[in-house]
Motif scaffolding. Structure first.
Motif, PDB file in Angstrom:
ATOM      1  N   PRO A   5       0.823  -1.212   0.000  1.00  0.00           N
ATOM      2  CA  PRO A   5       0.000   0.000   0.000  1.00  0.00           C
ATOM      3  C   PRO A   5       0.855   1.259   0.000  1.00  0.00           C
ATOM      4  O   PRO A   5       1.864   1.342   0.713  1.00  0.00           O
ATOM      5  N   VAL A   6       0.476   2.230  -0.792  1.00  0.00           N
ATOM      6  CA  VAL A   6       1.188   3.506  -0.844  1.00  0.00           C
ATOM      7  C   VAL A   6       1.156   4.147   0.540  1.00  0.00           C
ATOM      8  O   VAL A   6       0.111   4.235   1.173  1.00  0.00           O
ATOM      9  N   GLY A   7       2.327   4.590   1.012  1.00  0.00           N
ATOM     10  CA  GLY A   7       2.395   5.306   2.273  1.00  0.00           C
ATOM     11  C   GLY A   7       2.343   4.441   3.514  1.00  0.00           C
ATOM     12  O   GLY A   7       2.243   4.968   4.628  1.00  0.00           O
ATOM     13  N   LEU A   8       2.429   3.103   3.381  1.00  0.00           N
ATOM     14  CA  LEU A   8       2.300   2.225   4.544  1.00  0.00           C
ATOM     15  C   LEU A   8       3.384   2.499   5.584  1.00  0.00           C
ATOM     16  O   LEU A   8       3.120   2.473   6.788  1.00  0.00           O
ATOM     17  N   SER A   9       4.609   2.751   5.138  1.00  0.00           N
ATOM     18  CA  SER A   9       5.705   2.982   6.086  1.00  0.00           C
ATOM     19  C   SER A   9       5.457   4.241   6.910  1.00  0.00           C
ATOM     20  O   SER A   9       5.667   4.253   8.128  1.00  0.00           O
ATOM     21  N   PHE A  10       5.031   5.307   6.258  1.00  0.00           N
ATOM     22  CA  PHE A  10       4.757   6.546   6.981  1.00  0.00           C
ATOM     23  C   PHE A  10       3.558   6.375   7.908  1.00  0.00           C
ATOM     24  O   PHE A  10       3.554   6.874   9.036  1.00  0.00           O
ATOM     25  N   PHE A  11       2.529   5.678   7.443  1.00  0.00           N
ATOM     26  CA  PHE A  11       1.358   5.403   8.273  1.00  0.00           C
ATOM     27  C   PHE A  11       1.776   4.641   9.525  1.00  0.00           C
ATOM     28  O   PHE A  11       1.347   4.968  10.639  1.00  0.00           O
ATOM     29  N   THR A  12       2.626   3.628   9.362  1.00  0.00           N
ATOM     30  CA  THR A  12       3.045   2.800  10.486  1.00  0.00           C
ATOM     31  C   THR A  12       3.805   3.596  11.525  1.00  0.00           C
ATOM     32  O   THR A  12       3.513   3.518  12.730  1.00  0.00           O
ATOM     33  N   PHE A  13       4.775   4.387  11.096  1.00  0.00           N
ATOM     34  CA  PHE A  13       5.578   5.144  12.055  1.00  0.00           C
ATOM     35  C   PHE A  13       4.739   6.182  12.782  1.00  0.00           C
ATOM     36  O   PHE A  13       4.910   6.409  13.986  1.00  0.00           O
ATOM     37  N   GLN A  14       3.816   6.822  12.073  1.00  0.00           N
ATOM     38  CA  GLN A  14       2.988   7.824  12.731  1.00  0.00           C
ATOM     39  C   GLN A  14       2.004   7.163  13.691  1.00  0.00           C
ATOM     40  O   GLN A  14       1.743   7.674  14.780  1.00  0.00           O
ATOM     41  N   ALA A  15       1.470   5.998  13.287  1.00  0.00           N
ATOM     42  CA  ALA A  15       0.564   5.267  14.169  1.00  0.00           C
ATOM     43  C   ALA A  15       1.274   4.847  15.448  1.00  0.00           C
ATOM     44  O   ALA A  15       0.722   4.972  16.551  1.00  0.00           O
ATOM     45  N   LEU A  16       2.510   4.356  15.326  1.00  0.00           N
ATOM     46  CA  LEU A  16       3.261   3.934  16.503  1.00  0.00           C
ATOM     47  C   LEU A  16       3.579   5.115  17.421  1.00  0.00           C
ATOM     48  O   LEU A  16       3.479   5.002  18.647  1.00  0.00           O
ATOM     49  N   SER A  17       3.957   6.238  16.840  1.00  0.00           N
ATOM     50  CA  SER A  17       4.298   7.394  17.673  1.00  0.00           C
ATOM     51  C   SER A  17       3.095   7.855  18.483  1.00  0.00           C
ATOM     52  O   SER A  17       3.228   8.219  19.659  1.00  0.00           O
ATOM     53  N   TYR A  18       1.900   7.804  17.890  1.00  0.00           N
ATOM     54  CA  TYR A  18       0.698   8.238  18.601  1.00  0.00           C
ATOM     55  C   TYR A  18       0.388   7.294  19.761  1.00  0.00           C
ATOM     56  O   TYR A  18       0.090   7.732  20.878  1.00  0.00           O
ATOM     57  N   VAL A  19       0.471   5.996  19.516  1.00  0.00           N
ATOM     58  CA  VAL A  19       0.191   5.016  20.568  1.00  0.00           C
ATOM     59  C   VAL A  19       1.204   5.145  21.707  1.00  0.00           C
ATOM     60  O   VAL A  19       0.835   5.163  22.893  1.00  0.00           O
ATOM     61  N   ILE A  20       2.473   5.251  21.368  1.00  0.00           N
ATOM     62  CA  ILE A  20       3.525   5.328  22.390  1.00  0.00           C
ATOM     63  C   ILE A  20       3.408   6.624  23.188  1.00  0.00           C
ATOM     64  O   ILE A  20       3.578   6.628  24.417  1.00  0.00           O
ATOM     65  N   ASP A  21       3.110   7.736  22.517  1.00  0.00           N
ATOM     66  CA  ASP A  21       2.933   9.002  23.222  1.00  0.00           C
ATOM     67  C   ASP A  21       1.741   8.932  24.172  1.00  0.00           C
ATOM     68  O   ASP A  21       1.775   9.498  25.280  1.00  0.00           O
ATOM     69  N   GLN A  22       0.673   8.261  23.763  1.00  0.00           N
ATOM     70  CA  GLN A  22      -0.464   8.073  24.654  1.00  0.00           C
ATOM     71  C   GLN A  22      -0.052   7.235  25.868  1.00  0.00           C
ATOM     72  O   GLN A  22      -0.411   7.544  27.008  1.00  0.00           O
ATOM     73  N   TYR A  23       0.707   6.191  25.635  1.00  0.00           N
ATOM     74  CA  TYR A  23       1.153   5.321  26.723  1.00  0.00           C
ATOM     75  C   TYR A  23       2.051   6.081  27.703  1.00  0.00           C
ATOM     76  O   TYR A  23       1.966   5.900  28.927  1.00  0.00           O
ATOM     77  N   ARG A  24       2.913   6.925  27.169  1.00  0.00           N
ATOM     78  CA  ARG A  24       3.831   7.688  28.016  1.00  0.00           C
ATOM     79  C   ARG A  24       3.156   8.834  28.750  1.00  0.00           C
ATOM     80  O   ARG A  24       3.762   9.469  29.612  1.00  0.00           O
ATOM     81  N   GLY A  25       1.924   9.124  28.396  1.00  0.00           N
ATOM     82  CA  GLY A  25       1.224  10.236  29.017  1.00  0.00           C
ATOM     83  C   GLY A  25       1.587  11.581  28.439  1.00  0.00           C
ATOM     84  O   GLY A  25       1.311  12.625  29.054  1.00  0.00           O
ATOM     85  N   GLU A  26       2.179  11.595  27.255  1.00  0.00           N
ATOM     86  CA  GLU A  26       2.577  12.854  26.624  1.00  0.00           C
ATOM     87  C   GLU A  26       1.422  13.504  25.885  1.00  0.00           C
ATOM     88  O   GLU A  26       1.536  14.642  25.419  1.00  0.00           O
ATOM     89  N   ILE A  27       0.315  12.789  25.732  1.00  0.00           N
ATOM     90  CA  ILE A  27      -0.908  13.341  25.145  1.00  0.00           C
ATOM     91  C   ILE A  27      -1.974  13.267  26.224  1.00  0.00           C
ATOM     92  O   ILE A  27      -2.370  12.180  26.652  1.00  0.00           O
ATOM     93  N   GLU A  28      -2.453  14.404  26.680  1.00  0.00           N
ATOM     94  CA  GLU A  28      -3.383  14.428  27.804  1.00  0.00           C
ATOM     95  C   GLU A  28      -4.774  13.966  27.415  1.00  0.00           C
ATOM     96  O   GLU A  28      -5.417  13.198  28.130  1.00  0.00           O
ATOM     97  N   LYS A  29      -5.247  14.405  26.267  1.00  0.00           N
ATOM     98  CA  LYS A  29      -6.640  14.134  25.903  1.00  0.00           C
ATOM     99  C   LYS A  29      -6.762  12.780  25.198  1.00  0.00           C
ATOM    100  O   LYS A  29      -5.876  12.362  24.451  1.00  0.00           O
TER     101      LYS A  29
END
Length: 474
Positions: A124-148
């Motif tokens: 799929p076009v853009g899969l690598s970028f989608f994956t890295f951005q998806a991981l960063s969002y999940v990890i930031d949520q886990y770390r508490g760096e995203i409040e909402k």
């Protein structure tokens, strides 16, 4: 639908008009962006959207789970599930055949049966970028760096937002999803600067990158034996400029397009070919990827807070995986490991001698020598990056160091574009910003004429066929 197509200009104009007509209402304006993003991606092929939808659904449920649980074991298990499932999608669709071919080569001689037929899965076009951005969002949520805690719709739109979906940059939550609640605004100056970035991107892509690619890089890398060593060297330099102006053009247009909708993306390049060492280069090149690898791979491995041998190993792992991210071929990992090995040498040298002072006459000499060495390393290692195979790269290196002279196959147009590329790359950023100020002060109709001339007239002026963005393949 490419950013440098007439289709995109119509698409952007329509989306822009609908968005700002509804901008005071959160869900209608976000709905416009979602429909536009789905349509934009569907112009290639719509079925990967189902894959993206499923991957986002799993991640969203995991986020809900570990945000509500106070048990460390449960939270880590959900985070692991999210990371494994997301990387599993990437490995399946991007690396399955690479792993199969490797298993055949390693296990076949031992008499072990391994599937020899390719899986034939479409990347799929853009899969690598989608994956890295998806991981960063999940990890930031886990770390508490995203409040909402955001809704699934917001989560999905954050990943699918069309300016960055297919070729980056990798956008952090603070630059996009955390701005969804804010009522957007756009002044005339901000809109003008957004259009200016789009115009600059179109010029980089159509005037410089495409001319260098079709005028010299493709022919020489296709048949290096037909060219002299000097022509191969010029082609290697031209490819480095083609890659930069092609990819930074996409980033410019993505940043300018996002600005038209009230979002500010971080810069993705900072004149990387002025770097005086490889660490400096990677701090300037594809900055969103370099920062991602630093924050979500290198530092979690221990970074440089561990023993010196372990720090060097962490660096090699990061660069090797960062190289492999670029494509399903071990030559990309080799390219990354080559950079990692040279960065290890630099780091050991600094440990032994200490970092040299940045001021004084010798500092200028060191910077000059460092620049020459860094640019040479970047250009020569890019031969592995550009060649279709390691064997082909070997042929290119053999021809390059053969020592034959002559530059008859380098056209005047290519020389001109190389000169434009070099001069524009070393031009102070202050002049770039002043040109933007001049563009902003132009009347709106004049700006529109400039964009049309750049977007539609350049290809005719250069007589070069429009080419897809290089980083789409990654």
């Amino acid at each position: 639908m490419y950013f440098h197509s007439l289709q995109f200009l119509f698409f952007l104009t329509l989306t822009f008009s609908l968005y700002w007509a509804l901008h005071r209402h959160k869900w209608p304006r976000l709905g416009v962006l979602m429909v536009a993003s789905v349509f934009f991606y569907s112009m290639w092929t719509p079925w990967p959207l189902v894959l993206f939808l499923g991957a986002t659904g799993i991640n969203h449920l995991c986020i809900k789970g570990f945000r509500r649980s106070q048990k460390p074991g449960v939270r880590k298990a959900l985070l692991t599930l999210s990371i494994v499932s997301t990387l599993g999608v990437l490995c399946t669709f991007k690396y399955a055949d690479l792993f199969r071919e490797t298993a055949v080569a390693l296990l076949g001689p031992l008499g072990l049966h391994v599937r020899t037929q390719p899986f034939g899965l479409l990347l799929p076009v853009g899969l690598s970028f989608f994956t890295f951005q998806a991981l960063s969002y999940v990890i930031d949520q886990y770390r508490g760096e995203i409040e909402k805690e955001h809704s699934f719709f917001e989560h999905l739109l954050y990943l699918l937002f069309f300016p960055h979906l297919v070729a980056g940059p990798i956008v952090r939550a603070s630059h996009l999803i955390e701005r969804f609640d804010d009522t957007p605004s756009l002044t005339a100056d901000e809109g003008g600067r957004g259009l200016y970035r789009i115009a600059v991107g179109l010029a980089k892509k159509l005037i410089i990158a495409d001319v260098l690619g079709s005028g010299l890089v493709d022919p020489v890398f296709g048949s290096p034996e037909a060219y002299t060593s000097a022509e191969c060297f010029v082609a290697a330099v031209a490819y480095s400029f083609e890659l930069y102006f092609d990819f930074s053009a996409y980033s410019d247009i993505a940043i300018g397009t996002a600005a038209l909708f009230g979002f500010k993306f971080a810069e993705n390049f900072n004149r990387p070919y002025l770097a005086t060492n490889l660490f400096d280069f990677w701090a300037r090149w594809h900055i969103s990827l370099s920062n991602w690898l630093r924050d979500y791979l290198y530092r979690p491995l221990g970074g440089n807070r561990v023993s010196k041998p372990r720090a060097l190993l962490n660096l090699m792992i990061t660069m090797g995986l960062g190289g492999l991210w670029h494509g399903a071929d071990w030559r990309f990992a080799i390219w990354g490991l080559a950079h990692g090995a040279m960065e290890c040498v630099i780091r050991v040298w600094w440990w032994v001698t200490g970092k040299p002072p940045k001021e004084g006459k010798m500092a200028v000499v060191r910077a000059g020598l460092g620049w020459v060495a860094t640019f040479t390393v970047v250009v020569l290692t890019r031969i592995v990056f550009r060649s279709p195979s390691l064997a082909h790269a070997g042929e290119m290196y053999l021809r390059l160091f053969e020592g034959s002279l002559g530059l008859a196959n380098v056209s005047t147009l290519v020389w001109t574009m190389l000169a434009v590329a070099a001069v524009s790359h070393v031009t102070p950023l202050s002049l770039f910003h002043k040109a933007g100020d001049l563009f902003v002060r132009m009347p709106v109709p004049v700006r529109a004429v400039v964009l049309v001339l750049v977007g539609l007239g350049v290809r005719h002026l250069t007589s070069v066929e429009t080419r897809p963005y290089v980083y789409f393949q990654f």
